[in-house]
Enzyme design. Sequence first.
Site, PDB file in Angstrom:
ATOM      1  CD1 TRP A 100      -2.109  -2.115   2.068  1.00 39.33           C
ATOM      2  CD2 TRP A 100      -2.850  -1.451   0.062  1.00 39.33           C
ATOM      3  NE1 TRP A 100      -3.073  -3.002   1.652  1.00 39.33           N
ATOM      4  CE2 TRP A 100      -3.544  -2.621   0.434  1.00 39.33           C
ATOM      5  CE3 TRP A 100      -3.143  -0.855  -1.162  1.00 39.33           C
ATOM      6  CZ2 TRP A 100      -4.518  -3.206  -0.373  1.00 39.33           C
ATOM      7  CZ3 TRP A 100      -4.110  -1.437  -1.970  1.00 39.33           C
ATOM      8  CH2 TRP A 100      -4.769  -2.587  -1.577  1.00 39.33           C
ATOM      9  CG  ASP A 167      -3.304   4.088   4.119  1.00 34.45           C
ATOM     10  OD1 ASP A 167      -4.375   3.930   4.733  1.00 34.45           O
ATOM     11  OD2 ASP A 167      -2.967   3.389   3.133  1.00 34.45           O
ATOM     12  CE  LYS A 191      -8.595  -3.293   3.993  1.00 38.21           C
ATOM     13  NZ  LYS A 191      -7.601  -2.334   3.531  1.00 38.21           N
TER      14      LYS A 191
HETATM   15  C1  LIG Z   1      -6.980  -1.954   2.127  1.00 38.95           C
HETATM   16  C2  LIG Z   1      -5.991  -0.891   2.184  1.00 38.95           C
HETATM   17  C3  LIG Z   1      -5.850   0.060   1.163  1.00 38.95           C
HETATM   18  C4  LIG Z   1      -6.651   0.022  -0.117  1.00 38.95           C
HETATM   19  O1  LIG Z   1      -7.943   0.378   0.064  1.00 38.95           O
HETATM   20  P1  LIG Z   1      -8.949   0.466  -1.165  1.00 38.95           P
HETATM   21  O2  LIG Z   1     -10.197   0.864  -0.471  1.00 38.95           O
HETATM   22  O3  LIG Z   1      -9.018  -0.896  -1.771  1.00 38.95           O
HETATM   23  O4  LIG Z   1      -8.449   1.472  -2.105  1.00 38.95           O
HETATM   24  C5  LIG Z   1      -4.907   1.059   1.329  1.00 38.95           C
HETATM   25  N1  LIG Z   1      -4.141   1.119   2.409  1.00 38.95           N
HETATM   26  C6  LIG Z   1      -4.230   0.223   3.420  1.00 38.95           C
HETATM   27  C7  LIG Z   1      -3.340   0.341   4.610  1.00 38.95           C
HETATM   28  C8  LIG Z   1      -5.159  -0.803   3.335  1.00 38.95           C
HETATM   29  O5  LIG Z   1      -5.260  -1.703   4.324  1.00 38.95           O
END
Ligand SMILES: *Cc1c(COP(=O)(O)O)cnc(C)c1O
Length: 357
Positions: A100, A167, A191
């Site tokens: 990511w 993030d 998540k």
């Molecule tokens: C799942 C995830 C993403 C991607 O998310 P999307 O909604 O599929 O774009 C980005 N960063 C982290 C840390 C993630 O766990």
Amino acid sequence: MIHNFNAGPSILPKEVFEQAAAAILNFNDTGLSILEFGHRTPEFTAVMEEARSLVRELMQLDENREVLFLHGGASTQFMQVPMNLLDSKESAAYTDTDIWGQKAITEAKLFGKVDVVCSSKDKNYNYIPKDFAVPNDSKYLHITTNNTIYGTQWQTIPKTSNSLVADMSSDIFSRVLDFNAFDLIYAGAQKNMGPAGVNLVVVNKNILGKVKRVIPTIMDYRNHIKEGSMLNTPPVFAVYVCLLTLRWLKANGGVAAMEKKNIEKADLLYNEIDNNELFIGNVAREDRSKMNACFVMKDPSLEKEFLQYAKSLGIVGIAGHRTTGGFRASIYNAMPISSVQVLVETMQSFGQLKMKN
Ligand SMILES: *Cc1c(COP(=O)(O)O)cnc(C)c1O
């Protein structure tokens, strides 16, 4: 009973599912489904406002921070963040701690210069880099607080005089942090917060409006702030489910209470991984994620069999990411400790089964 260890979209509280299902049939006793309800109505405006103010309360945000619910996944923010914060001649510092983070780097390069100030790629991302320097003139430092795929987590947030951008997709609301230390936080909902399709963005409004480029209307955070996160039709249902989760979070003691429970769950599981002869934790101990526990089997030829065995006992979603193999058990806020206990007992009984043969 099913024990859902999926990494994302993932488990949410059962009562949230029940309330969400009820609102699909009859939202707030209006006789209409939330799916057919106007977003400019007083009823939905109240949903958006309550969700934003609960985020503010749970994260203890100061008055400079603005809370937005925006369309798209975290991947949209990989692009929207540098578009709003980074001019083409400026540079930003990025940490490379998993796939990511790498994707965030790729997108940032479209808008400005990127300094990758550290990387744990040399060891297949199984640790968090500790010693690295951030150039003074970096516009911001970007970190991924929890690395969903490899199961590492920044246990201490790096101290920096630069602006911090994070993030937090996979550990938002899971532990107490000084959220006002960040100038921008983003998290895809699926998540730990709600269904896919919406992002939470918390931004210090004072850092906006500094870049020279022309930003398309829908991409400019300032427009969303001005319109109370209702610049266009928001992802109505996703925001509503986030609200239900936020209410659940508050009713269950808030972020500090979640953190306490998450530590108990993680300790229980890692303790088994460390003490069970059949399994090995493949992440540096001090960097282990309390959200996604990654592990393998000493004898990889048994992994398929263990997956099958676990599945027969109601355990789903523990296969590792397609790029890592092994196992990953995601133990987000809504995961009860009783389900972690079942996984632990399953690891133990699988061992006994193998000894007999
Ligand atoms: C799942 C995830 C993403 C991607 O998310 P999307 O909604 O599929 O774009 C980005 N960063 C982290 C840390 C993630 O766990």
